[in-house]
Write a protein that holds these residues in place. Sequence first.
Motif, PDB file in Angstrom:
ATOM      1  N   ARG A   1      50.818  31.082  36.826  1.00 27.53           N
ATOM      2  CA  ARG A   1      50.024  31.843  35.854  1.00 27.53           C
ATOM      3  C   ARG A   1      50.852  32.986  35.261  1.00 27.53           C
ATOM      4  O   ARG A   1      50.778  33.265  34.067  1.00 27.53           O
ATOM      5  CB  ARG A   1      48.776  32.437  36.520  1.00 27.53           C
TER       6      ARG A   1
ATOM      7  N   THR B   1      51.596  33.447  31.333  1.00 28.23           N
ATOM      8  CA  THR B   1      51.117  34.644  30.644  1.00 28.23           C
ATOM      9  C   THR B   1      52.269  35.554  30.234  1.00 28.23           C
ATOM     10  O   THR B   1      52.253  36.142  29.155  1.00 28.23           O
ATOM     11  CB  THR B   1      50.135  35.427  31.551  1.00 28.23           C
TER      12      THR B   1
ATOM     13  N   ARG C   1      48.423  39.714  37.446  1.00 25.90           N
ATOM     14  CA  ARG C   1      47.488  40.714  36.931  1.00 25.90           C
ATOM     15  C   ARG C   1      48.206  41.650  35.953  1.00 25.90           C
ATOM     16  O   ARG C   1      47.670  41.999  34.900  1.00 25.90           O
ATOM     17  CB  ARG C   1      46.863  41.505  38.088  1.00 25.90           C
TER      18      ARG C   1
ATOM     19  N   SER D   1      48.663  39.932  32.737  1.00 33.17           N
ATOM     20  CA  SER D   1      47.352  39.838  32.078  1.00 33.17           C
ATOM     21  C   SER D   1      46.962  41.163  31.430  1.00 33.17           C
ATOM     22  O   SER D   1      46.441  41.192  30.314  1.00 33.17           O
ATOM     23  CB  SER D   1      46.275  39.424  33.083  1.00 33.17           C
TER      24      SER D   1
ATOM     25  N   ALA E   1      49.002  41.663  28.377  1.00 31.74           N
ATOM     26  CA  ALA E   1      48.602  40.716  27.315  1.00 31.74           C
ATOM     27  C   ALA E   1      47.223  41.025  26.763  1.00 31.74           C
ATOM     28  O   ALA E   1      46.784  40.408  25.790  1.00 31.74           O
ATOM     29  CB  ALA E   1      48.641  39.285  27.858  1.00 31.74           C
TER      30      ALA E   1
ATOM     31  N   SER F   1      44.444  40.486  28.380  1.00 29.85           N
ATOM     32  CA  SER F   1      43.542  39.448  28.880  1.00 29.85           C
ATOM     33  C   SER F   1      42.391  40.073  29.659  1.00 29.85           C
ATOM     34  O   SER F   1      42.535  41.132  30.268  1.00 29.85           O
ATOM     35  CB  SER F   1      44.334  38.506  29.804  1.00 29.85           C
ATOM     36  N   PRO F   2      41.239  39.419  29.685  1.00 28.68           N
ATOM     37  CA  PRO F   2      40.085  39.964  30.420  1.00 28.68           C
ATOM     38  C   PRO F   2      40.179  39.766  31.946  1.00 28.68           C
ATOM     39  O   PRO F   2      39.257  40.165  32.657  1.00 28.68           O
ATOM     40  CB  PRO F   2      38.905  39.189  29.832  1.00 28.68           C
ATOM     41  N   TYR F   3      41.246  39.159  32.466  1.00 28.91           N
ATOM     42  CA  TYR F   3      41.361  38.932  33.906  1.00 28.91           C
ATOM     43  C   TYR F   3      41.169  40.232  34.692  1.00 28.91           C
ATOM     44  O   TYR F   3      40.462  40.262  35.696  1.00 28.91           O
ATOM     45  CB  TYR F   3      42.713  38.301  34.239  1.00 28.91           C
TER      46      TYR F   3
END
Length: 156
Positions: free
Chosen positions: A26, A30, A143, A146, A149, A151-153
């Motif tokens: 991941r 990402t 994380r 993310s 980026a 990202s909503p993670y």
Amino acid sequence: MRVCICAVGRLRAGPERALIDDYLKRFDRTGRGLGLGPAQVIEVEDRKGGGMSAEAALLARAVPGGATICALDERGAVMTSPVFAQMLAGWRDQGRGDVAFVIGGADGIAPDLRARADAALSFGQMVWPHMLARVMLAEQLYRAASILAGSPYHRA
């Protein structure tokens, strides 16, 4: 910026290995567009039983030449995930080609290698098995990518 996790001990197939592989996959996906990755794990093993100093020598050889070294150590900085993400982004923005996260064995990292580190990171005051520290680091790398980026993670 390439990321290398240099760790003492061999991780067998199982849930920890599956988690590390998943989070690093991941992270690579990402982080690619952010200039982060790929990530790899280099495992070293002191077969002669030389203790922390022998492990430190093996870890030092595993670190890519010129890499920024971040030691995972109980005396290291405890930081939030966004601060960790900004640390990674800062190294990337400074043009650092490689960062190596060093995880020692059961007795930790030898003082001489710890002193060579550019940074030290702690996952809190509790003691964690070094195999779980690898999983936690892999997840935090994902994380961080993310967060960078957008990202909503990561939900703060």
